[in-house]
Write an enzyme that holds these catalytic residues in place. Sequence first.
Site, mmCIF file in Angstrom:
data_model
loop_
_atom_site.group_PDB
_atom_site.id
_atom_site.type_symbol
_atom_site.label_atom_id
_atom_site.label_comp_id
_atom_site.label_asym_id
_atom_site.label_seq_id
_atom_site.Cartn_x
_atom_site.Cartn_y
_atom_site.Cartn_z
ATOM 1 N N ILE A 25 0.897 -1.086 0.219
ATOM 2 C CA ILE A 25 -0.050 0.038 0.287
ATOM 3 C C ILE A 25 1.143 1.596 0.285
ATOM 4 O O ILE A 25 0.467 2.515 -0.645
ATOM 5 C CB ILE A 25 -0.521 -0.162 1.364
ATOM 6 C CG1 ILE A 25 -1.868 -1.356 1.220
ATOM 7 C CG2 ILE A 25 -1.780 0.911 1.468
ATOM 8 C CD1 ILE A 25 -2.973 -1.740 2.401
ATOM 9 N N ASP A 70 14.890 2.001 10.253
ATOM 10 C CA ASP A 70 14.489 1.259 11.235
ATOM 11 C C ASP A 70 12.933 2.211 11.751
ATOM 12 O O ASP A 70 13.597 3.169 12.440
ATOM 13 C CB ASP A 70 14.605 0.228 12.216
ATOM 14 C CG ASP A 70 13.900 -1.067 12.392
ATOM 15 O OD1 ASP A 70 13.062 -0.901 12.958
ATOM 16 O OD2 ASP A 70 13.847 -1.826 12.621
ATOM 17 N N SER A 147 -3.789 2.758 9.526
ATOM 18 C CA SER A 147 -3.849 1.858 10.613
ATOM 19 C C SER A 147 -4.918 0.341 9.783
ATOM 20 O O SER A 147 -4.469 0.096 8.879
ATOM 21 C CB SER A 147 -4.935 2.864 11.280
ATOM 22 O OG SER A 147 -6.012 2.229 12.050
ATOM 23 N N LYS A 165 -2.790 -0.855 16.286
ATOM 24 C CA LYS A 165 -3.592 0.121 15.720
ATOM 25 C C LYS A 165 -4.385 0.458 16.640
ATOM 26 O O LYS A 165 -4.482 1.973 16.274
ATOM 27 C CB LYS A 165 -4.061 -0.688 13.949
ATOM 28 C CG LYS A 165 -3.362 -1.504 13.227
ATOM 29 C CD LYS A 165 -2.142 -0.727 12.774
ATOM 30 C CE LYS A 165 -1.552 -0.958 11.877
ATOM 31 N NZ LYS A 165 -0.454 -0.246 10.726
ATOM 32 N N ILE A 194 -6.634 -5.820 0.938
ATOM 33 C CA ILE A 194 -6.328 -4.701 -0.440
ATOM 34 C C ILE A 194 -4.992 -5.804 -0.973
ATOM 35 O O ILE A 194 -4.606 -6.803 -0.418
ATOM 36 C CB ILE A 194 -5.747 -3.520 -0.179
ATOM 37 C CG1 ILE A 194 -6.247 -3.074 1.259
ATOM 38 C CG2 ILE A 194 -4.709 -3.093 -1.316
ATOM 39 C CD1 ILE A 194 -7.162 -1.732 0.240
HETATM 40 C C1 HXC Z 1 4.358 -16.086 16.354
HETATM 41 C C2 HXC Z 1 6.565 -14.990 15.803
HETATM 42 C C3 HXC Z 1 5.557 -15.041 14.431
HETATM 43 C C4 HXC Z 1 4.865 -15.801 14.136
HETATM 44 C C5 HXC Z 1 7.891 -13.523 14.126
HETATM 45 N N1 HXC Z 1 7.208 -14.005 15.714
HETATM 46 N N2 HXC Z 1 6.688 -14.295 13.755
HETATM 47 N N3 HXC Z 1 5.910 -15.172 16.822
HETATM 48 N N4 HXC Z 1 4.292 -16.319 15.636
HETATM 49 N N5 HXC Z 1 4.243 -16.440 12.948
HETATM 50 C C6 HXC Z 1 7.716 -13.562 16.686
HETATM 51 C C7 HXC Z 1 9.631 -14.085 16.555
HETATM 52 O O1 HXC Z 1 9.907 -15.114 17.421
HETATM 53 C C8 HXC Z 1 10.305 -13.118 17.814
HETATM 54 O O2 HXC Z 1 10.260 -13.639 18.950
HETATM 55 C C9 HXC Z 1 9.433 -12.027 17.095
HETATM 56 O O3 HXC Z 1 8.518 -12.368 16.671
HETATM 57 C C10 HXC Z 1 10.171 -11.043 16.607
HETATM 58 O O4 HXC Z 1 10.696 -11.399 16.041
HETATM 59 P P1 HXC Z 1 11.823 -10.913 14.093
HETATM 60 O O5 HXC Z 1 11.605 -11.642 12.921
HETATM 61 O O6 HXC Z 1 13.299 -11.688 14.598
HETATM 62 O O7 HXC Z 1 11.813 -9.260 14.374
HETATM 63 P P2 HXC Z 1 11.248 -8.439 13.277
HETATM 64 O O8 HXC Z 1 12.731 -8.551 11.869
HETATM 65 O O9 HXC Z 1 12.024 -6.943 13.501
HETATM 66 O O10 HXC Z 1 10.104 -8.780 12.405
HETATM 67 C C11 HXC Z 1 9.390 -7.940 12.564
HETATM 68 C C12 HXC Z 1 7.793 -9.285 12.531
HETATM 69 C C13 HXC Z 1 8.235 -9.810 11.149
HETATM 70 C C14 HXC Z 1 6.395 -7.927 12.975
HETATM 71 C C15 HXC Z 1 7.738 -10.170 13.315
HETATM 72 O O11 HXC Z 1 6.309 -10.367 10.684
HETATM 73 C C16 HXC Z 1 7.988 -8.703 10.035
HETATM 74 O O12 HXC Z 1 9.156 -7.780 9.889
HETATM 75 N N6 HXC Z 1 6.735 -7.898 9.146
HETATM 76 C C17 HXC Z 1 6.930 -7.000 8.122
HETATM 77 C C18 HXC Z 1 6.334 -7.153 7.197
HETATM 78 C C19 HXC Z 1 4.939 -6.908 7.678
HETATM 79 O O13 HXC Z 1 4.534 -7.574 8.625
HETATM 80 N N7 HXC Z 1 4.112 -6.198 6.657
HETATM 81 C C20 HXC Z 1 2.643 -7.052 6.714
HETATM 82 C C21 HXC Z 1 1.932 -5.645 7.625
HETATM 83 S S1 HXC Z 1 0.305 -5.561 6.992
HETATM 84 P P3 HXC Z 1 10.985 -14.063 19.818
HETATM 85 O O14 HXC Z 1 10.927 -14.392 21.415
HETATM 86 O O15 HXC Z 1 11.623 -15.720 18.850
HETATM 87 O O16 HXC Z 1 12.890 -13.352 19.888
HETATM 88 C C22 HXC Z 1 -0.164 -4.865 8.672
HETATM 89 C C23 HXC Z 1 -1.849 -4.156 7.871
HETATM 90 C C24 HXC Z 1 -2.547 -5.212 9.133
HETATM 91 O O17 HXC Z 1 0.231 -4.341 9.372
HETATM 92 C C25 HXC Z 1 -3.937 -5.339 9.023
HETATM 93 C C26 HXC Z 1 -3.758 -6.209 7.795
HETATM 94 C C27 HXC Z 1 -5.785 -6.610 7.192
#
Ligand code: HXC
Length: 269
Positions: A25, A70, A147, A165, A194
């Site tokens: 987005i 970041d 959000s 959010k 989306i």
């Molecule tokens: C449980 C999980 C997990 C899962 C990660 N973790 N994925 N726990 N189930 N599926 C845990 C990890 O084990 C770790 O905990 C902690 O989360 C942090 O993970 P890292 O990978 O070290 O952190 P980081 O690199 O900062 O990654 C952040 C993240 C990742 C949110 C976890 O998914 C990410 O980078 N996302 C960015 C892209 C993204 O998500 N885009 C979508 C956005 S959509 P421990 O305890 O092991 O250290 C959106 C809109 C929502 O937000 C609404 C949609 C309609």
Amino acid sequence: MTLSVFRQGLFTNKVVFITGGSSGINLGLAEAFGTAGAKVAINGRNTAKLNDAVAYLHQKGVFAAGYAADVREYERLAQALQTVRDSWGPIDVLVCGAAGNFPSPAVGMSANAFKSVVDIDLLGTFNTCRAAFEHLRKPGACVLNISAPQASQPMAMQAHVCAAKAGVDMLTRSLALEWGGAGVRLNSICPGPIDETEGMKRLAGAPEAREKLTQVLPLQRFGTKDDVAQMALFLASPAASYVTGGIFPVDGGQSLLGGAVITQAILGG
Ligand code: HXC
């Protein structure tokens, strides 16, 4: 990208800064503002993805540059905003779009997992707004916080996102009160399902989940990045000069249904 209701050039000479701008987005918003004439600075934490996104925008004829940081790291983000200000002048439109998500029951999450999403979404939005404030054009700047319907609808497997959010929307409203006197408007946009976004890949990636969700949505279709961009362009335009502190769904009616309906459709919860 079609700018169906906004003429090209509406944002000529405007400066737009977008966090999480490398994909989805937010990249769609970068393209929309750029196509409407703005200089667009996009931020992301993955340098390779950021460079690809800037190359894509250049290919589309957008005046764009990338700034790696970041949103959880205040100093680096503040430096990026300072550099944009020094190079291009005050920021007219700030989009706080960086976000993280994964579906998980609360008991499947470590404290750090919960914290990671809250830190990216909520603290990241605060950091961006806080660091940008001195660089915003005053009066006249507009902040758009991206959000989600989860801000107002409890959803199973999304406790972290719902909490984060909801905080983002309250931040939007609180800062709208504080910064209105400086001539800075803040609004939240809540995109629903989306197409071609990381969020939807994570939450409704399977064809059967997509089909079920389409069936329950009042408008019976997924949204497009253009749908979100049209709202963003409106809110950032002079047409919305008396609009601040608002929470605007762009969700095909998802927010009319309640979180449980969505959870059932896409996560089987
Ligand atoms: C449980 C999980 C997990 C899962 C990660 N973790 N994925 N726990 N189930 N599926 C845990 C990890 O084990 C770790 O905990 C902690 O989360 C942090 O993970 P890292 O990978 O070290 O952190 P980081 O690199 O900062 O990654 C952040 C993240 C990742 C949110 C976890 O998914 C990410 O980078 N996302 C960015 C892209 C993204 O998500 N885009 C979508 C956005 S959509 P421990 O305890 O092991 O250290 C959106 C809109 C929502 O937000 C609404 C949609 C309609």
